[in-house]
Write a protein that holds these residues in place. Structure first.
Motif, short mmCIF file in Angstrom:
data_model
loop_
_atom_site.label_atom_id
_atom_site.label_comp_id
_atom_site.label_asym_id
_atom_site.label_seq_id
_atom_site.Cartn_x
_atom_site.Cartn_y
_atom_site.Cartn_z
N THR A 1 -20.30 -39.47 35.19
CA THR A 1 -19.99 -39.75 36.40
C THR A 1 -21.44 -39.04 37.16
O THR A 1 -21.40 -37.26 36.64
N SER A 2 -22.39 -39.89 37.79
CA SER A 2 -23.37 -38.42 38.25
C SER A 2 -23.30 -37.15 39.48
O SER A 2 -21.93 -37.42 39.41
N ASN A 3 -23.85 -36.36 39.06
CA ASN A 3 -23.75 -35.36 40.23
C ASN A 3 -23.50 -35.91 41.70
O ASN A 3 -22.70 -35.11 42.09
N GLU A 4 -24.51 -36.86 42.35
CA GLU A 4 -24.02 -37.60 43.41
C GLU A 4 -22.97 -38.10 43.62
O GLU A 4 -21.79 -37.64 44.33
N ALA A 5 -22.59 -39.07 42.33
CA ALA A 5 -21.35 -39.17 42.60
C ALA A 5 -20.12 -38.18 43.14
O ALA A 5 -19.01 -38.42 43.63
N ALA A 6 -20.02 -37.30 41.62
CA ALA A 6 -19.07 -36.27 41.86
C ALA A 6 -18.49 -35.64 42.58
O ALA A 6 -17.21 -34.91 44.07
N PHE A 7 -20.12 -35.15 43.22
CA PHE A 7 -20.16 -34.30 44.81
C PHE A 7 -19.43 -35.53 45.80
O PHE A 7 -18.66 -34.89 46.46
N LEU A 8 -20.16 -36.27 45.56
CA LEU A 8 -18.81 -37.26 47.21
C LEU A 8 -17.28 -37.10 46.39
O LEU A 8 -16.68 -37.53 47.64
N TYR A 9 -17.33 -37.90 45.16
CA TYR A 9 -15.97 -37.73 45.31
C TYR A 9 -14.75 -36.90 45.53
O TYR A 9 -13.59 -36.69 45.53
N GLN A 10 -15.41 -35.52 45.42
CA GLN A 10 -14.94 -34.04 45.05
C GLN A 10 -14.42 -34.37 47.07
O GLN A 10 -13.99 -33.29 47.17
N LEU A 11 -16.06 -34.30 47.41
CA LEU A 11 -15.54 -33.92 48.64
C LEU A 11 -14.86 -34.93 50.11
O LEU A 11 -13.83 -34.73 50.75
N PHE A 12 -14.48 -36.38 49.64
CA PHE A 12 -13.30 -36.87 49.51
C PHE A 12 -12.28 -37.16 49.62
O PHE A 12 -11.21 -36.60 50.61
N ALA A 13 -11.75 -36.15 48.41
CA ALA A 13 -10.28 -35.24 47.38
C ALA A 13 -9.92 -34.41 48.65
O ALA A 13 -8.86 -33.81 49.19
N ARG A 14 -10.97 -33.57 48.81
CA ARG A 14 -11.15 -32.41 50.03
C ARG A 14 -10.70 -32.55 51.20
O ARG A 14 -10.13 -32.49 51.71
N GLU A 15 -11.68 -33.71 51.80
CA GLU A 15 -10.76 -33.83 52.94
C GLU A 15 -9.96 -34.66 53.54
O GLU A 15 -9.77 -34.77 54.37
N LEU A 16 -9.65 -35.26 52.15
CA LEU A 16 -8.60 -36.25 52.67
C LEU A 16 -6.66 -34.93 51.83
O LEU A 16 -6.33 -35.22 52.76
N GLY A 17 -7.00 -33.92 51.26
CA GLY A 17 -6.45 -32.57 51.59
C GLY A 17 -5.51 -32.61 50.11
O GLY A 17 -4.82 -31.36 50.30
N THR A 18 -6.91 -32.33 49.84
CA THR A 18 -5.86 -32.39 48.04
C THR A 18 -6.96 -31.74 46.77
O THR A 18 -8.07 -31.92 47.37
N ASN A 19 -6.80 -30.74 45.72
CA ASN A 19 -7.65 -29.70 44.61
C ASN A 19 -6.94 -30.93 43.50
O ASN A 19 -7.34 -30.38 42.82
N ASN A 20 -6.38 -31.89 43.55
CA ASN A 20 -6.04 -32.41 42.15
C ASN A 20 -7.39 -32.97 41.94
O ASN A 20 -7.32 -34.37 41.98
N LEU A 21 -8.25 -32.17 41.19
CA LEU A 21 -9.40 -32.68 40.08
C LEU A 21 -9.26 -32.26 38.91
O LEU A 21 -10.11 -32.07 38.99
#
Length: 759
Positions: free
Chosen positions: A167-187
């Protein structure tokens, strides 16, 4: 002309054994590369594609994370990198018609090799609850399905968001941003299964969980120790760097249970001399027993302490902490215990000591052979002790070099893919995006499997990878995945994980690294970080395999808009249109990425700051580099048992199987082989060519069995054995993990060998 994929699975019941090779690369590598590339891509596409791999204006190889030199060859790729590119740029296609012809039950019987050979996925596919086959689904409906399942959860922590190292840096940053805005650190991510031990040890001891060397440091070194690593297969371009270091006068010590062709001699296909004769790389081979590395480095440290003038006292005094406790532990090291733990003889260790004392600049490189044991973290801490003693961190030509696997696994972690994020990172995220990210720790890979098994996680989303095949304790992992309400895989190709599903399942096809990424603002570039902290752009050049494909950033942005809805103030639509806007936000959140867009416009990219390397500053809890003094451990193996390590073949990258040969080890037409020392085999009554079941033994008393392995007499260390994964992941207990890092202990599995019913 490209060839068609196999219609039936090749028979693998009778692998053949030939002579072990003692040199890597050369003409055979060129021939094999061209043959595989032509089968997948055809002649013209092969030429157009391979000449763009790892070029400054091209795309980053989707294989390993080894860095590129500043001056690049026109063919800046290795055999296994070419295989990775060929499989992604293949002309073969997996269309909805394929899924109509192959129910999931059929796919579940197929080998990973057969699945991967079918080609690129072309359409989003959906497996409804109770259905037998995947069927095509629109992207909008796919996102609706995911949103439905997430909305039905009692807590965001019942969802798991896994990341592969591609996964690219851009996709990874967006992915963790989505998960944390959802409310989880399950990454969880693939690093949990490989270099988590390195990150844990290095963060504690030097303050940053990354290596401290650049390519130029290898070229300047006097001594390079390569421990628990097989560069010839897993990081072949590393051999060119080792060759250059040798030509500059460096010595190389190899520490490994298996002799590996690449570390014996490298026939560089880029030069006439390399093709004809090659370069002998290893000056001293220490054939260590599995898990004996901590004991070896502890004894070497004792011997350094006992040698007058060997310790860099000024460096120790100015830059380190914990020296007294460490020296007390090191001076207690015992020769007999060390010889027992390592299987080495005294003369070889003393020879190594002489080379170490003669070196003013030493680099230690390592990979899974050090990171996948119960005591991996203290082992790597001991390596750091070894380097600190002589001031070999923070000066040119010296340092720690954990060699990462997948091409952007290190970048993904830098972008925040981590279940235990640092408070400073979360603070920066909150300041930039205006929401309060969760502060409690999430699930790593092993804990995610337990949560799925126990019904505590219900939605599993994978950004790339082959989670089922990569994970330990295969039967437990597959049963856990089948308990999920929904499993989702963002993928370029078929793999085993698509056949082991939750009640509902989605396959979301995505662009590959080789393909053009066109969004509303124009053609996009993405970025990656290599194993040495260099960040650079990657630009795909091929037309997408299907008009139905979405990029990984686009998938995340559309998913976030559908799941989070109007409650999110994050400009997901803007991010999808223009990845430069994502990089602008990364620049404000993550130190070292200031002026990100300007930096990646420079050919070759830029190096991230590294305080120990750049300033001899150690951002640890003590403010200094920390010596440590853990008790020495090594695996105990009962009589009549062997210690198994899982390994890759040369026709393999991670869980992707390119072919059924392991050319350097002399294995052909099969993967179910177990490498056993001839004397151990004689003691166990196992003749060459007989078949045995591998049965692991663990404290839970559960029988884990991998049946039907051909016994190959092989010059591995005594008491040790080796066999390929993922076939042997079934033997690795889910709870057999490294202390601190929780990495599966796949390099120290106690097994017994029983005569197989197929013999």
């Amino acid at each position: 002309m490209a060839s068609k994929p196999p219609t039936g699975d090749p028979v693998q019941d009778a692998p053949q054994v030939d002579e072990v090779q003692h040199a890597a690369a050369g003409l055979p590598a060129i021939g094999h590369t061209l043959r595989i590339a032509q089968q997948q891509m055809g002649v013209r596409r092969t030429a157009l594609t391979l000449l763009r791999v790892n070029q400054k204006d091209g795309f980053d190889c989707p294989g390993c994370a080894w860095p590129e030199p500043d001056h690049r060859h026109k063919a800046e790729f290795c055999e296994n990198g070419a295989k990775a590119v060929a499989e992604e740029a293949t002309l073969r296609r997996v269309t909805p018609d394929f899924f109509a012809a192959h129910p999931v039950a059929d796919l579940a019987t197929r080998s990973g090799y057969w699945l991967g050979q079918q080609g690129r996925l072309t359409h989003p596919m959906y497996l409804a609850e109770g259905a037998e086959r995947y069927e095509p689904v629109s992207w909008d409906r796919a996102f609706d399905i995911i949103a439905e399942e997430i909305a039905a959860l009692d807590s965001p922590d019942e969802s798991v968001f896994y990341t592969s190292g591609r996964t690219s840096n851009e996709a990874a940053f967006l992915y963790q941003l989505f998960a944390r805005e959802l409310g989880t650190n399950n990454l969880p991510d693939c690093s949990n299964m490989c270099h988590e031990s390195s990150g844990s040890a290095l963060t504690e001891t030097i303050g940053i969980g990354k290596g401290s060397v650049l390519l130029e440091d290898l070229y300047k070194s006097d001594l390079i120790i390569v421990a628990g690593q097989n560069p010839g297969t897993n990081h072949p371009r590393m051999l060119s760097a080792l060759e250059k270091a040798k030509n500059n006068g460096a010595k190389i010590i190899t520490v490994n249970p298996l002799p590996e062709a690449g570390m014996e001699r490298f026939k560089n296909p880029q030069t006439p001399k390399g093709m004809l004769k090659g370069t002998a790389l290893t000056d001293l081979f220490l054939q260590i027993r599995l898990g004996g590395d901590q004991a070896l480095f502890r004894l070497l440290n004792k011997l350094i302490l006992e040698t007058e003038g060997a310790v860099d006292e000024e460096f120790v005094r100015e830059h380190t902490h914990g020296y007294e406790d460490f020296t007390a532990a090191a001076r207690a090291a015992d020769w007999d215990d060390t010889l027992r733990a390592t299987g080495l003889d005294r003369a070889r260790i003393e020879e190594a000591l002489g080379m170490i004392l003669a070196s003013k600049r030493t680099v230690v490189c390592w990979a899974m052979g050090l990171t996948q044991h119960k005591h991996s973290v203290p082992t790597i801490r001991e390596v750091v002790n070894f380097l600190l003693l002589r001031g070999n961190i923070g000066r040119p030509g010296a340092g720690v070099c954990p060699v990462r696997g997948h091409s952007n696994v290190q970048g993904d972690r830098t972008m925040g893919i981590f279940e235990r994020p640092a408070p400073a990172f979360l603070d920066a995220l909150e300041k930039e995006f205006g929401f309060a990210p969760p502060r409690h720790h999430g699930l790593d890979v092993v804990r995610a499997i337990r949560a799925l098994r126990d019904g505590d996680a219900k939605v599993f989303f994978a950004m790339g990878g082959n989670f089922v095949s990569a994970s330990p304790d295969t039967d437990v992992t597959e049963a856990a995945m089948r308990r999920a309400r929904l499993t989702v895989h963002v993928s370029t190709k078929l793999n085993r994980s698509h056949a082991v599903t939750g009640a509902r399942a989605l396959i979301l096809p995505t662009l590959g690294r080789t393909e053009r990424d066109r969004q509303a603002s124009g053609e996009q570039v993405v970025t990656v970080e290599d194993s040495m902290g260099m960040v650079h752009a990657s630009r795909g050049r091929l037309e997408p395999a299907s008009k139905q494909l979405l990029s990984e950033p686009a998938i995340v942005c559309r998913l976030a808009r559908r799941v989070l809805g109007d409650t999110s103030r994050t400009p997901w639509e803007e991010f999808e249109k223009d990845y430069a806007s994502v990089r602008d936000r990364i620049a404000r959140v993550i130190p070292g990425f200031e002026d990100f867009n300007a930096k990646i416009a420079r050919p070759g990219g830029f190096a991230l700051p590294h305080a120990p390397r750049d300033e001899r500053r150690f951002p640890t809890a003590t403010g200094k580099a920390n010596f440590t003094a853990a008790p020495v451990e090594y695996p105990a193996v009962p009589k009549g048992r062997l210690l198994l390590q899982t390994i890759r073949s040369h026709d393999q990258y991670n869980t992707t199987i390119y072919g059924l040969d392991d050319r350097y080890r002399g294995i052909k037409n099969g993967r179910r082989v177990v490498l056993v020392h001839p004397d151990d085999a004689a003691d166990l009554g196992l003749a060459e060519g007989t078949y045995a079941d591998l049965v692991s033994e663990w404290q839970d008393g559960v029988e884990r069995r991998a049946p039907g392995f051909r016994v190959v007499h092989y010059p591995t260390a005594r008491g040790c054995a080796a066999a390929y994964y993922p076939e042997t992941n079934v033997l690795v207990p889910l709870d057999a993990t490294a202390d601190t890092s929780n990495t599966p202990a796949s390099k120290s599995v106690v097994v017994r060998l029983e005569q197989s019913a197929v013999d």
